[in-house]
Design a protein around this motif. Structure first.
Motif, PDB file in Angstrom:
ATOM      1  N   VAL A 192       0.915  -1.399   0.206  1.00  0.00           N
ATOM      2  CA  VAL A 192      -0.090   0.152  -0.016  1.00  0.00           C
ATOM      3  C   VAL A 192       0.844   1.135  -0.118  1.00  0.00           C
ATOM      4  CG1 VAL A 192      -1.655   1.468   1.338  1.00  0.00           C
ATOM      5  CG2 VAL A 192      -1.744  -1.167   1.036  1.00  0.00           C
ATOM      6  N   ASP A 193       0.567   2.255  -0.921  1.00  0.00           N
ATOM      7  CA  ASP A 193       1.181   3.453  -0.933  1.00  0.00           C
ATOM      8  C   ASP A 193       0.617   4.794  -0.402  1.00  0.00           C
ATOM      9  OD1 ASP A 193       3.563   4.204  -2.354  1.00  0.00           O
ATOM     10  OD2 ASP A 193       2.783   4.382  -4.462  1.00  0.00           O
ATOM     11  N   VAL A 194       1.396   5.095   0.545  1.00  0.00           N
ATOM     12  CA  VAL A 194       0.958   6.239   1.164  1.00  0.00           C
ATOM     13  C   VAL A 194       1.754   7.548   0.930  1.00  0.00           C
ATOM     14  CG1 VAL A 194       0.248   7.416   3.379  1.00  0.00           C
ATOM     15  CG2 VAL A 194      -0.189   5.162   3.037  1.00  0.00           C
ATOM     16  N   ARG A 195       1.104   8.554   0.458  1.00  0.00           N
ATOM     17  CA  ARG A 195       1.747  10.102   0.160  1.00  0.00           C
ATOM     18  C   ARG A 195       1.202  10.980   1.259  1.00  0.00           C
ATOM     19  NH1 ARG A 195       5.623  10.202  -3.283  1.00  0.00           N
ATOM     20  NH2 ARG A 195       5.616  12.446  -3.286  1.00  0.00           N
ATOM     21  N   ARG A 196       1.933  11.621   2.016  1.00  0.00           N
ATOM     22  CA  ARG A 196       1.551  12.565   3.078  1.00  0.00           C
ATOM     23  C   ARG A 196       1.752  14.113   2.319  1.00  0.00           C
ATOM     24  NH1 ARG A 196       2.591  14.797   7.922  1.00  0.00           N
ATOM     25  NH2 ARG A 196       4.322  13.976   8.321  1.00  0.00           N
ATOM     26  N   VAL A 197       0.682  14.957   2.612  1.00  0.00           N
ATOM     27  CA  VAL A 197       0.735  16.181   2.309  1.00  0.00           C
ATOM     28  C   VAL A 197       0.515  17.069   3.645  1.00  0.00           C
ATOM     29  CG1 VAL A 197      -0.127  18.226   1.112  1.00  0.00           C
ATOM     30  CG2 VAL A 197       0.279  16.079  -0.111  1.00  0.00           C
ATOM     31  N   ASP A 198       1.461  17.698   4.186  1.00  0.00           N
ATOM     32  CA  ASP A 198       1.381  18.344   5.445  1.00  0.00           C
ATOM     33  C   ASP A 198       1.898  19.817   5.380  1.00  0.00           C
ATOM     34  OD1 ASP A 198       0.920  18.840   7.960  1.00  0.00           O
ATOM     35  OD2 ASP A 198       2.526  17.674   8.966  1.00  0.00           O
ATOM     36  N   LEU A 199       0.586  20.536   5.814  1.00  0.00           N
ATOM     37  CA  LEU A 199       0.841  22.065   5.781  1.00  0.00           C
ATOM     38  C   LEU A 199       1.999  22.553   6.703  1.00  0.00           C
ATOM     39  CD1 LEU A 199       0.019  25.028   5.237  1.00  0.00           C
ATOM     40  CD2 LEU A 199      -1.540  24.782   6.842  1.00  0.00           C
ATOM     41  N   SER A 200       1.886  21.850   8.122  1.00  0.00           N
ATOM     42  CA  SER A 200       2.565  22.339   9.206  1.00  0.00           C
ATOM     43  C   SER A 200       4.189  21.815   8.929  1.00  0.00           C
ATOM     44  CB  SER A 200       2.208  22.106  10.376  1.00  0.00           C
ATOM     45  OG  SER A 200       2.123  20.748  10.885  1.00  0.00           O
ATOM     46  N   THR A 201       4.309  20.666   8.249  1.00  0.00           N
ATOM     47  CA  THR A 201       5.638  20.329   8.163  1.00  0.00           C
ATOM     48  C   THR A 201       6.298  21.454   7.181  1.00  0.00           C
ATOM     49  OG1 THR A 201       5.203  18.178   8.381  1.00  0.00           O
ATOM     50  CG2 THR A 201       7.233  18.530   6.968  1.00  0.00           C
ATOM     51  N   GLU A 202       5.511  21.820   5.893  1.00  0.00           N
ATOM     52  CA  GLU A 202       5.990  22.556   4.997  1.00  0.00           C
ATOM     53  C   GLU A 202       6.371  24.010   5.534  1.00  0.00           C
ATOM     54  OE1 GLU A 202       6.722  21.904   2.005  1.00  0.00           O
ATOM     55  OE2 GLU A 202       6.086  19.969   2.470  1.00  0.00           O
ATOM     56  N   LEU A 203       5.522  24.396   6.524  1.00  0.00           N
ATOM     57  CA  LEU A 203       5.935  25.776   7.344  1.00  0.00           C
ATOM     58  C   LEU A 203       7.130  25.747   8.082  1.00  0.00           C
ATOM     59  CD1 LEU A 203       2.325  26.988   8.308  1.00  0.00           C
ATOM     60  CD2 LEU A 203       3.607  27.913   6.806  1.00  0.00           C
ATOM     61  N   GLN A 204       7.170  24.538   8.824  1.00  0.00           N
ATOM     62  CA  GLN A 204       8.399  24.439   9.348  1.00  0.00           C
ATOM     63  C   GLN A 204       9.826  24.629   8.847  1.00  0.00           C
ATOM     64  OE1 GLN A 204       7.700  21.284  12.556  1.00  0.00           O
ATOM     65  NE2 GLN A 204       5.644  22.063  12.989  1.00  0.00           N
ATOM     66  N   ILE A 205       9.738  23.888   7.704  1.00  0.00           N
ATOM     67  CA  ILE A 205      10.955  23.578   6.841  1.00  0.00           C
ATOM     68  C   ILE A 205      11.198  25.212   6.272  1.00  0.00           C
ATOM     69  CG2 ILE A 205      12.011  22.974   4.597  1.00  0.00           C
ATOM     70  CD1 ILE A 205      10.031  20.453   4.930  1.00  0.00           C
ATOM     71  N   LEU A 206      10.033  25.902   5.851  1.00  0.00           N
ATOM     72  CA  LEU A 206      10.165  27.269   5.563  1.00  0.00           C
ATOM     73  C   LEU A 206      10.956  28.242   6.622  1.00  0.00           C
ATOM     74  CD1 LEU A 206       7.044  28.428   3.428  1.00  0.00           C
ATOM     75  CD2 LEU A 206       9.472  28.420   2.875  1.00  0.00           C
ATOM     76  N   ALA A 207      10.321  28.017   8.196  1.00  0.00           N
ATOM     77  CA  ALA A 207      10.738  28.703   9.199  1.00  0.00           C
ATOM     78  C   ALA A 207      12.147  28.455   9.421  1.00  0.00           C
ATOM     79  CB  ALA A 207       9.907  28.289  10.496  1.00  0.00           C
ATOM     80  N   PHE A 208      12.796  27.226   9.085  1.00  0.00           N
ATOM     81  CA  PHE A 208      14.184  26.760   9.248  1.00  0.00           C
ATOM     82  C   PHE A 208      15.163  27.694   8.444  1.00  0.00           C
ATOM     83  CE2 PHE A 208      17.898  24.511   7.589  1.00  0.00           C
ATOM     84  CZ  PHE A 208      18.412  24.330   8.955  1.00  0.00           C
ATOM     85  N   HIS A 209      14.506  27.760   6.870  1.00  0.00           N
ATOM     86  CA  HIS A 209      15.346  28.367   6.214  1.00  0.00           C
ATOM     87  C   HIS A 209      15.676  29.999   6.545  1.00  0.00           C
ATOM     88  CE1 HIS A 209      16.668  25.069   3.915  1.00  0.00           C
ATOM     89  NE2 HIS A 209      15.559  24.522   3.744  1.00  0.00           N
ATOM     90  N   ALA A 210      14.316  30.380   6.657  1.00  0.00           N
ATOM     91  CA  ALA A 210      14.001  31.775   7.332  1.00  0.00           C
ATOM     92  C   ALA A 210      14.914  32.093   8.397  1.00  0.00           C
ATOM     93  CB  ALA A 210      12.591  32.188   7.468  1.00  0.00           C
ATOM     94  N   GLN A 211      14.973  31.142   9.246  1.00  0.00           N
ATOM     95  CA  GLN A 211      15.839  31.565  10.538  1.00  0.00           C
ATOM     96  C   GLN A 211      17.282  31.547   9.978  1.00  0.00           C
ATOM     97  OE1 GLN A 211      16.129  29.357  14.851  1.00  0.00           O
ATOM     98  NE2 GLN A 211      16.698  28.111  13.224  1.00  0.00           N
ATOM     99  N   ARG A 212      17.672  30.679   9.278  1.00  0.00           N
ATOM    100  CA  ARG A 212      19.072  30.666   8.959  1.00  0.00           C
ATOM    101  C   ARG A 212      19.269  32.045   8.032  1.00  0.00           C
ATOM    102  NH1 ARG A 212      22.603  26.813   6.979  1.00  0.00           N
ATOM    103  NH2 ARG A 212      23.508  26.574   9.058  1.00  0.00           N
ATOM    104  N   LYS A 213      18.363  32.515   7.101  1.00  0.00           N
ATOM    105  CA  LYS A 213      18.652  33.765   6.295  1.00  0.00           C
ATOM    106  C   LYS A 213      18.873  34.770   7.740  1.00  0.00           C
ATOM    107  CE  LYS A 213      15.397  32.790   3.652  1.00  0.00           C
ATOM    108  NZ  LYS A 213      14.319  32.957   2.571  1.00  0.00           N
ATOM    109  N   ALA A 214      18.016  34.850   8.615  1.00  0.00           N
ATOM    110  CA  ALA A 214      17.833  35.969   9.247  1.00  0.00           C
ATOM    111  C   ALA A 214      19.089  35.882  10.261  1.00  0.00           C
ATOM    112  CB  ALA A 214      16.723  35.629  10.486  1.00  0.00           C
ATOM    113  N   LEU A 215      19.703  34.829  10.507  1.00  0.00           N
ATOM    114  CA  LEU A 215      20.916  34.988  11.266  1.00  0.00           C
ATOM    115  C   LEU A 215      22.174  35.206  10.397  1.00  0.00           C
ATOM    116  CD1 LEU A 215      20.402  31.498  13.324  1.00  0.00           C
ATOM    117  CD2 LEU A 215      20.934  33.745  14.329  1.00  0.00           C
ATOM    118  N   ALA A 216      22.144  34.834   9.145  1.00  0.00           N
ATOM    119  CA  ALA A 216      22.960  35.389   8.191  1.00  0.00           C
ATOM    120  C   ALA A 216      23.164  36.545   7.951  1.00  0.00           C
ATOM    121  CB  ALA A 216      22.982  34.391   7.019  1.00  0.00           C
ATOM    122  N   ALA A 217      21.860  37.239   7.722  1.00  0.00           N
ATOM    123  CA  ALA A 217      22.023  38.801   7.560  1.00  0.00           C
ATOM    124  C   ALA A 217      21.915  39.562   8.691  1.00  0.00           C
ATOM    125  CB  ALA A 217      20.772  38.994   6.648  1.00  0.00           C
ATOM    126  N   GLY A 218      21.157  39.216   9.661  1.00  0.00           N
ATOM    127  CA  GLY A 218      21.115  40.186  10.615  1.00  0.00           C
ATOM    128  C   GLY A 218      22.467  40.269  11.451  1.00  0.00           C
TER     129      GLY A 218
END
Lengths: 226, 226
Positions: A192-218
């Motif tokens: 059985v094949d399951v694919r998951r689509v998860d809003l909050s996972t995607e947001l958390q991945i974005l947050a991770f990269h946003a945090q890196r950018k903030a630290l690098a730039a700020g």
DNA sequence: CATTGTGAAGCAATTCACAGCG
DNA sequence: CGCTGTGAATTGCTTCACAATG
């Protein structure tokens, strides 16, 4: 005939995941009347490297013309075939809350190949309501072979706590392809094949990269360099 | 202090993509009062190999105890910090059709760290309506620094043809993290992060595998073996 | 002494660079 | 001649297996 490499060879998962994107872009080009594209052009439109596009397509067969490029219509058809979109895939959605409603009426759903055939929800307040001309039914009817047309793909749009039980029922009804929007990991039998689509996972991945950018730039000085 | 490897080292993308899953499972364990887990147990709950879990966590630092396992609360906190969830991420949703409504009222959205601060739509029929206590406004107000609180993450839930224009406005307003639900590839300047969630892509990937299974199980003889 | 953390090995995907060909 | 299709090189990820250790 029968010489369809897509059905014989192994196509890497990473390639399969990109094929829908190629297909979408090719369909748009076809609508615009563009007769052919080079790997360079198509890759640019999709946002990948041309070498990757060529290697991906090479897994399906050899549909390009050297010195010229790819015929848009032909390539679109071959990708459709490789993905199985020349067949019909009946879809059922379980969980008709906000998300289920949105999915049912989502126009992109009606893409060639997919067809919503049943909507389920156990909430008595929802049962009987019609969405896109299909009546919402209680999940118990899933088991009733006479009440429900065959279903190839089940979409789970319930809250997380209900997801596993719903999944078990779908699997019990013989469905072996499941798209899960609930934030839960589903246990399923082999095959059985399951694919998951998860809003909050995607947001958390974005947050991770946003945090890196903030630290690098700020405030670079926050971390003391060795 | 300042010894936070998560912010100094490079964390592989594949690892970052799994951290939200670990965190979700740890949060559930914490709620259930479980004080500690081994990599074996946690990996089983998430559906990965224990070696992979340990390697992933090793990128964040050394938060386990040999011979014992991981303290659930501590590990959850460290993953939260690595992902940047100890900060506050204001989110705006653009496009308040069925999907936008569903996203706005999606409970998983209110996960720690994320907060919806603005809803936009240019449809006059929607402007002014309140969803989860926030009024829908025309997108033009995005540029009005006095009318809109700072926004870290923009969610695009418009039809595909509008997505690029909306994206340009978001980028113009200084937003550099975008979650795109529209079936379109967005062109963005260097430094802007886009993640796409696409229902029909996921369905097509499922269809591909379903087709393989059907061919393997059903009429094996269709392809002549060499 | 059970379990973590990690070098080393193994695999998979991407990119390079060019031979092959219409 | 220009562009495809593909071996070879490279990069990145996963898995193994075990030394380190509370």
């Amino acid at each position: 005939m029968s010489a369809d490499p897509a059905l014989r060879r192994e196509i890497p998962d990473a390639t399969v995941a990109r094929l829908p994107e190629y297909l979408r872009t090719l369909s748009r080009l076809a609508e615009d009347g563009v007769p052919s594209v080079s790997s360079e052009e198509l890759a640019a439109a999709v946002g990948v490297r041309s070498a990757q596009l060529r290697k991906d397509l090479s897994h399906l067969g050899s549909y390009g013309v050297r010195g010229v490029g790819y015929d848009v219509e032909t390539l679109a058809l071959e990708i459709s075939r490789a993905l199985g979109l020349t067949e019909d895939w009946p879809v059922a959605i379980v969980g008709m809350g906000n998300l289920g409603h949105a999915l049912a009426s989502y126009s992109g759903f009606v893409t060639k190949g997919f067809r919503i055939v049943a909507l389920f929800d156990d909430d008595p307040a929802l049962v009987g309501e019609r969405v896109v001309d299909i009546a919402i039914r209680p999940l118990s009817e899933l088991d009733d072979k006479h009440a429900v047309d065959p279903i190839s793909i089940g979409v789970i749009a319930t809250p997380a706590p209900a997801a596993q039980a719903v999944c078990d029922r779908l699997v019990g009804a013989g469905i072996s392809s499941i798209l899960n929007f609930a934030p839960a990991v589903l246990a399923v039998p082999e095959g059985v094949d399951v694919r998951r689509v998860d809003l909050s996972t995607e947001l958390q991945i974005l947050a991770f990269h946003a945090q890196r950018k903030a630290l690098a730039a700020g405030h670079l000085g926050a971390a003391v360099l060795s």
